[in-house]
Design an enzyme around this catalytic site. Structure first.
Site, PDB file in Angstrom:
ATOM      1  N   LEU A  88       0.855  -1.184   0.000  1.00  0.00           N
ATOM      2  CA  LEU A  88       0.000   0.000   0.000  1.00  0.00           C
ATOM      3  C   LEU A  88       0.887   1.228   0.000  1.00  0.00           C
ATOM      4  O   LEU A  88       1.983   1.215   0.570  1.00  0.00           O
ATOM      5  CB  LEU A  88      -0.906   0.038   1.239  1.00  0.00           C
ATOM      6  CG  LEU A  88      -1.995  -1.034   1.377  1.00  0.00           C
ATOM      7  CD1 LEU A  88      -2.814  -0.767   2.639  1.00  0.00           C
ATOM      8  CD2 LEU A  88      -2.895  -1.071   0.161  1.00  0.00           C
ATOM      9  N   ASP A  89       0.423   2.300  -0.636  1.00  0.00           N
ATOM     10  CA  ASP A  89       1.186   3.545  -0.636  1.00  0.00           C
ATOM     11  C   ASP A  89       1.362   4.063   0.784  1.00  0.00           C
ATOM     12  O   ASP A  89       0.582   3.740   1.684  1.00  0.00           O
ATOM     13  CB  ASP A  89       0.469   4.608  -1.483  1.00  0.00           C
ATOM     14  CG  ASP A  89       0.363   4.215  -2.947  1.00  0.00           C
ATOM     15  OD1 ASP A  89       1.199   3.417  -3.409  1.00  0.00           O
ATOM     16  OD2 ASP A  89      -0.568   4.701  -3.619  1.00  0.00           O
ATOM     17  N   ARG A  90       2.355   4.913   0.974  1.00  0.00           N
ATOM     18  CA  ARG A  90       2.692   5.423   2.309  1.00  0.00           C
ATOM     19  C   ARG A  90       1.477   5.977   3.056  1.00  0.00           C
ATOM     20  O   ARG A  90       1.301   5.721   4.252  1.00  0.00           O
ATOM     21  CB  ARG A  90       3.760   6.523   2.190  1.00  0.00           C
ATOM     22  CG  ARG A  90       4.192   7.098   3.538  1.00  0.00           C
ATOM     23  CD  ARG A  90       5.074   8.326   3.360  1.00  0.00           C
ATOM     24  NE  ARG A  90       6.330   7.985   2.707  1.00  0.00           N
ATOM     25  CZ  ARG A  90       7.428   7.562   3.351  1.00  0.00           C
ATOM     26  NH1 ARG A  90       7.401   7.412   4.667  1.00  0.00           N
ATOM     27  NH2 ARG A  90       8.526   7.300   2.685  1.00  0.00           N
ATOM     28  N   ARG A 129      -5.986   5.878  -7.642  1.00  0.00           N
ATOM     29  CA  ARG A 129      -5.652   7.295  -7.730  1.00  0.00           C
ATOM     30  C   ARG A 129      -5.629   7.769  -9.177  1.00  0.00           C
ATOM     31  O   ARG A 129      -6.145   8.851  -9.509  1.00  0.00           O
ATOM     32  CB  ARG A 129      -4.306   7.547  -7.041  1.00  0.00           C
ATOM     33  CG  ARG A 129      -4.315   7.177  -5.564  1.00  0.00           C
ATOM     34  CD  ARG A 129      -2.923   7.085  -4.969  1.00  0.00           C
ATOM     35  NE  ARG A 129      -2.270   8.379  -4.910  1.00  0.00           N
ATOM     36  CZ  ARG A 129      -1.026   8.571  -4.461  1.00  0.00           C
ATOM     37  NH1 ARG A 129      -0.309   7.522  -4.053  1.00  0.00           N
ATOM     38  NH2 ARG A 129      -0.506   9.774  -4.415  1.00  0.00           N
TER      39      ARG A 129
END
Length: 283
Positions: free
Chosen positions: A113-115, A217
């Site tokens: 998962l992204d930060r 996104r």
């Protein structure tokens, strides 16, 4: 450990534990035996090694953690503390029940998962069964749902977004909708819309059928409705990135039992859509 799923202390929301009696939030996990939710503080880039991750699910071969914002899952070569580091440290300290300290070195994250994305991250506990879970993820056999808040008033109720995604040749940090990119499929469903101080926001459930980098996104930005707090594809926001991996369902390839994991809805979503989050997710 026996052939069963174990339960930890449970709670809900973003607060700390209170008391010693486990609670049972209905949005934590359904349909696959006992479930567990542990509360933890929000992680930072300098997160201390003794920070205990929030456990959502644990079996003898799998562990699911509720990832906070502000921490990466895998190492990026900079020495930044990762969620994997925190999980291994917690196991070594016996802070996660039913996972032996000797397993710490074998624990591997199965997803990324992204930060600033929050929610469910699966970890393999044992090297001997990791391959089966890697194959499950690679085949996109798990049902994955994300909760998101988009900028603007999304006019449709449901949409299949099938737009290939490739790297942005002008910015190494970004991905982009591209006819020459890899196939990507997101099913987007509007849950609610709300106007606050003249600005429209749309609450969305997003089901992923593929797993491209920044897929949600990019797809929503391509539709003209970037995520709230997405500084890379839209605009930053004090609430942070409004994207949460809320549900993961699959048949365990090792035990052959159904697993259906739900992560509690974060406060930043409940603050923006209190009635909808309460009604839709039984908080």
């Amino acid at each position: 450990m026996g052939n069963q799923t174990f339960a930890h202390r449970s709670s809900r929301g973003d607060g700390a534990h209170g008391g010693s009696t486990p609670a049972a939030p209905r949005n934590a996990m359904r349909g696959s035996g006992p479930y567990a939710v542990q509360e933890s503080a929000t992680c930072r880039r300098d997160a201390p090694a003794d920070l205990s991750p929030r456990v959502l699910y644990v079996s003898e071969t799998l562990l699911a953690i509720d990832k906070p914002a502000g921490i990466i899952v895998h190492g990026d070569g900079t020495g930044t503390k990762t969620l994997t580091d925190l999980v291994r440290s917690a196991v070594e300290r016996r802070a996660i029940d039913h996972v032996a300290p000797t397993c710490a070195a074998e624990i591997q994250a199965l997803q990324r998962l992204d930060r600033d994305t929050t929610g469910i991250v699966l970890f393999s506990i044992c090297k001997r069964t990791q391959g089966a879970y890697d194959a499950l993820i690679a085949a996109h056999s798990a049902r994955k749902h994300y909760l998101a808040v988009a900028e603007g008033r999304v006019p449709w109720g449901q949409r299949d977004i099938r737009v290939p995604i490739g790297r942005d040749r002008h910015d190494a940090r970004r991905m982009r909708a591209s006819r020459t990119g890899k196939d990507a499929h997101t099913e987007a469903t509007v849950l609610d819309r709300r106007r606050i101080y003249g600005r429209w926001y749309t609450l969305l459930d997003l089901r992923l059928y593929s797993g491209r980098k920044h897929q949600i996104r990019v797809h929503l930005a391509h539709e003209g409705f970037p995520l709230v707090g997405d500084a890379l594809y839209g605009a930053g926001d004090a609430r942070g990135l409004m994207l949460h991996a809320r549900r993961l369902a699959f048949t365990d390839p090792v035990s052959h039992t159904p697993v259906d994991i739900h992560a509690p809805i974060p406060k930043r979503f409940r603050d923006l859509f209190p009635r909808s989050c309460s009604r839709l997710f039984n908080m």
